[in-house]
Design a protein around this motif. Structure first.
Motif, PDB file in Angstrom:
ATOM      1  N   TRP A  27      36.026  32.746 -31.889  1.00 50.35           N
ATOM      2  CA  TRP A  27      34.589  32.882 -32.114  1.00 50.35           C
ATOM      3  C   TRP A  27      33.808  32.014 -31.142  1.00 50.35           C
ATOM      4  O   TRP A  27      34.161  30.853 -30.927  1.00 50.35           O
ATOM      5  CB  TRP A  27      34.249  32.442 -33.534  1.00 50.35           C
ATOM      6  CG  TRP A  27      34.983  33.202 -34.597  1.00 50.35           C
ATOM      7  CD1 TRP A  27      36.317  33.120 -34.892  1.00 50.35           C
ATOM      8  CD2 TRP A  27      34.449  34.155 -35.488  1.00 50.35           C
ATOM      9  NE1 TRP A  27      36.628  33.968 -35.914  1.00 50.35           N
ATOM     10  CE2 TRP A  27      35.498  34.621 -36.306  1.00 50.35           C
ATOM     11  CE3 TRP A  27      33.171  34.663 -35.675  1.00 50.35           C
ATOM     12  CZ2 TRP A  27      35.304  35.568 -37.293  1.00 50.35           C
ATOM     13  CZ3 TRP A  27      32.983  35.605 -36.680  1.00 50.35           C
ATOM     14  CH2 TRP A  27      34.035  36.050 -37.472  1.00 50.35           C
ATOM     15  N   PRO A  28      32.688  32.539 -30.608  1.00 48.08           N
ATOM     16  CA  PRO A  28      31.831  31.682 -29.777  1.00 48.08           C
ATOM     17  C   PRO A  28      31.358  30.492 -30.619  1.00 48.08           C
ATOM     18  O   PRO A  28      31.032  30.659 -31.797  1.00 48.08           O
ATOM     19  CB  PRO A  28      30.652  32.583 -29.407  1.00 48.08           C
ATOM     20  CG  PRO A  28      31.084  33.974 -29.718  1.00 48.08           C
ATOM     21  CD  PRO A  28      32.139  33.887 -30.764  1.00 48.08           C
ATOM     22  N   PRO A  29      31.308  29.311 -30.037  1.00 49.42           N
ATOM     23  CA  PRO A  29      30.901  28.127 -30.816  1.00 49.42           C
ATOM     24  C   PRO A  29      29.550  28.286 -31.513  1.00 49.42           C
ATOM     25  O   PRO A  29      29.372  27.774 -32.617  1.00 49.42           O
ATOM     26  CB  PRO A  29      30.855  27.009 -29.774  1.00 49.42           C
ATOM     27  CG  PRO A  29      31.751  27.466 -28.680  1.00 49.42           C
ATOM     28  CD  PRO A  29      31.677  28.969 -28.673  1.00 49.42           C
ATOM     29  N   VAL A  30      28.614  29.010 -30.912  1.00 51.54           N
ATOM     30  CA  VAL A  30      27.287  29.179 -31.523  1.00 51.54           C
ATOM     31  C   VAL A  30      27.334  30.032 -32.789  1.00 51.54           C
ATOM     32  O   VAL A  30      26.381  30.025 -33.570  1.00 51.54           O
ATOM     33  CB  VAL A  30      26.268  29.777 -30.529  1.00 51.54           C
ATOM     34  CG1 VAL A  30      26.055  28.857 -29.338  1.00 51.54           C
ATOM     35  CG2 VAL A  30      26.682  31.160 -30.078  1.00 51.54           C
ATOM     36  N   SER A  31      28.434  30.743 -33.009  1.00 52.46           N
ATOM     37  CA  SER A  31      28.539  31.598 -34.190  1.00 52.46           C
ATOM     38  C   SER A  31      29.062  30.843 -35.419  1.00 52.46           C
ATOM     39  O   SER A  31      29.054  31.378 -36.523  1.00 52.46           O
ATOM     40  CB  SER A  31      29.448  32.794 -33.896  1.00 52.46           C
ATOM     41  OG  SER A  31      30.785  32.387 -33.722  1.00 52.46           O
ATOM     42  N   VAL A  32      29.511  29.617 -35.226  1.00 59.95           N
ATOM     43  CA  VAL A  32      30.067  28.819 -36.318  1.00 59.95           C
ATOM     44  C   VAL A  32      28.936  28.036 -36.997  1.00 59.95           C
ATOM     45  O   VAL A  32      28.106  27.412 -36.322  1.00 59.95           O
ATOM     46  CB  VAL A  32      31.161  27.858 -35.794  1.00 59.95           C
ATOM     47  CG1 VAL A  32      31.728  27.002 -36.924  1.00 59.95           C
ATOM     48  CG2 VAL A  32      32.282  28.654 -35.122  1.00 59.95           C
ATOM     49  N   ALA A  33      28.925  28.068 -38.321  1.00 65.15           N
ATOM     50  CA  ALA A  33      27.877  27.393 -39.087  1.00 65.15           C
ATOM     51  C   ALA A  33      27.895  25.887 -38.840  1.00 65.15           C
ATOM     52  O   ALA A  33      28.969  25.289 -38.679  1.00 65.15           O
ATOM     53  CB  ALA A  33      28.051  27.680 -40.574  1.00 65.15           C
ATOM     54  N   ASP A  34      26.717  25.296 -38.815  1.00 60.46           N
ATOM     55  CA  ASP A  34      26.589  23.852 -38.631  1.00 60.46           C
ATOM     56  C   ASP A  34      27.256  23.109 -39.784  1.00 60.46           C
ATOM     57  O   ASP A  34      27.124  23.503 -40.951  1.00 60.46           O
ATOM     58  CB  ASP A  34      25.115  23.442 -38.569  1.00 60.46           C
ATOM     59  CG  ASP A  34      24.434  23.904 -37.294  1.00 60.46           C
ATOM     60  OD1 ASP A  34      25.132  24.136 -36.293  1.00 60.46           O
ATOM     61  OD2 ASP A  34      23.197  24.034 -37.313  1.00 60.46           O
ATOM     62  N   GLY A  35      27.963  22.049 -39.440  1.00 52.84           N
ATOM     63  CA  GLY A  35      28.510  21.147 -40.435  1.00 52.84           C
ATOM     64  C   GLY A  35      29.820  21.543 -41.067  1.00 52.84           C
ATOM     65  O   GLY A  35      30.344  20.793 -41.900  1.00 52.84           O
ATOM     66  N   VAL A  36      30.393  22.699 -40.704  1.00 54.87           N
ATOM     67  CA  VAL A  36      31.655  23.093 -41.342  1.00 54.87           C
ATOM     68  C   VAL A  36      32.885  22.534 -40.624  1.00 54.87           C
ATOM     69  O   VAL A  36      33.954  22.460 -41.212  1.00 54.87           O
ATOM     70  CB  VAL A  36      31.792  24.628 -41.511  1.00 54.87           C
ATOM     71  CG1 VAL A  36      30.685  25.185 -42.375  1.00 54.87           C
ATOM     72  CG2 VAL A  36      31.879  25.334 -40.194  1.00 54.87           C
ATOM     73  N   LEU A  37      32.732  22.148 -39.370  1.00 60.90           N
ATOM     74  CA  LEU A  37      33.862  21.624 -38.600  1.00 60.90           C
ATOM     75  C   LEU A  37      33.748  20.115 -38.446  1.00 60.90           C
ATOM     76  O   LEU A  37      32.662  19.591 -38.208  1.00 60.90           O
ATOM     77  CB  LEU A  37      33.916  22.257 -37.211  1.00 60.90           C
ATOM     78  CG  LEU A  37      34.066  23.777 -37.142  1.00 60.90           C
ATOM     79  CD1 LEU A  37      34.106  24.216 -35.683  1.00 60.90           C
ATOM     80  CD2 LEU A  37      35.294  24.247 -37.887  1.00 60.90           C
ATOM     81  N   SER A  38      34.882  19.447 -38.580  1.00 61.53           N
ATOM     82  CA  SER A  38      34.946  18.015 -38.281  1.00 61.53           C
ATOM     83  C   SER A  38      36.212  17.767 -37.472  1.00 61.53           C
ATOM     84  O   SER A  38      37.215  18.464 -37.643  1.00 61.53           O
ATOM     85  CB  SER A  38      34.933  17.178 -39.557  1.00 61.53           C
ATOM     86  OG  SER A  38      36.017  17.514 -40.397  1.00 61.53           O
ATOM     87  N   PRO A  39      36.193  16.777 -36.578  1.00 63.84           N
ATOM     88  CA  PRO A  39      37.332  16.548 -35.682  1.00 63.84           C
ATOM     89  C   PRO A  39      38.608  16.185 -36.427  1.00 63.84           C
ATOM     90  O   PRO A  39      38.573  15.508 -37.451  1.00 63.84           O
ATOM     91  CB  PRO A  39      36.886  15.379 -34.806  1.00 63.84           C
ATOM     92  CG  PRO A  39      35.426  15.239 -35.012  1.00 63.84           C
ATOM     93  CD  PRO A  39      35.093  15.848 -36.329  1.00 63.84           C
ATOM     94  N   SER A  40      39.710  16.640 -35.890  1.00 63.81           N
ATOM     95  CA  SER A  40      41.046  16.296 -36.392  1.00 63.81           C
ATOM     96  C   SER A  40      41.797  15.577 -35.280  1.00 63.81           C
ATOM     97  O   SER A  40      41.616  15.902 -34.110  1.00 63.81           O
ATOM     98  CB  SER A  40      41.803  17.572 -36.762  1.00 63.81           C
ATOM     99  OG  SER A  40      43.179  17.301 -36.930  1.00 63.81           O
ATOM    100  N   PRO A  41      42.659  14.629 -35.640  1.00 62.25           N
ATOM    101  CA  PRO A  41      43.443  13.943 -34.618  1.00 62.25           C
ATOM    102  C   PRO A  41      44.681  14.723 -34.159  1.00 62.25           C
ATOM    103  O   PRO A  41      45.388  14.299 -33.254  1.00 62.25           O
ATOM    104  CB  PRO A  41      43.862  12.651 -35.316  1.00 62.25           C
ATOM    105  CG  PRO A  41      43.949  13.018 -36.758  1.00 62.25           C
ATOM    106  CD  PRO A  41      42.840  14.031 -36.970  1.00 62.25           C
ATOM    107  N   THR A  42      44.939  15.877 -34.764  1.00 63.46           N
ATOM    108  CA  THR A  42      46.130  16.647 -34.435  1.00 63.46           C
ATOM    109  C   THR A  42      46.132  17.032 -32.957  1.00 63.46           C
ATOM    110  O   THR A  42      45.136  17.533 -32.445  1.00 63.46           O
ATOM    111  CB  THR A  42      46.221  17.907 -35.307  1.00 63.46           C
ATOM    112  OG1 THR A  42      46.310  17.498 -36.676  1.00 63.46           O
ATOM    113  CG2 THR A  42      47.420  18.764 -34.951  1.00 63.46           C
TER     114      THR A  42
END
Length: 99
Positions: A27-42
């Motif tokens: 998915w293009p990054p602009v299509s992802v809702a704000d605030g649903v993703l947070s960084p993972s150290p994986t």
């Protein structure tokens, strides 16, 4: 198309804006809702796409650890192999509903 976690839309875009790679929709990054993703150290590096950046996905009080990933810095030849530039596009774990 929509991606949902626990019935909450976490991404929405026209199918023509998505890229299908190895059975996953990117998915293009602009299509992802704000605030649903947070960084993972994986850490992971695909032999032909390059280093991945993983994210936790949170919606409706649930967090899916490492539920999304992207390849921000593609290896040479990756764009040609896929046929389009997908750098930074977000793919979701198959447990996330896509329709």
């Amino acid at each position: 198309m929509k991606a949902r976690l626990n019935g909450v839309v976490i991404a929405e875009a026209e199918e023509s804006d998505l890229v299908r790679i190895e059975g996953n929709w990117y998915w293009p990054p602009v299509s992802v809702a704000d605030g649903v993703l947070s960084p993972s150290p994986t850490a992971y590096t695909c032999p032909w796409k390059g280093p991945a950046r993983y994210h936790h996905v949170t919606a409706a009080g649930e967090t899916l650890h490492d539920g999304a990933w992207a390849y921000p810095d593609l290896r040479p030849g990756a764009v040609e192999r896929v046929g389009t530039d997908f750098a930074g596009y977000i793919a979701f774990d198959r447990s996330i509903e896509i329709s």
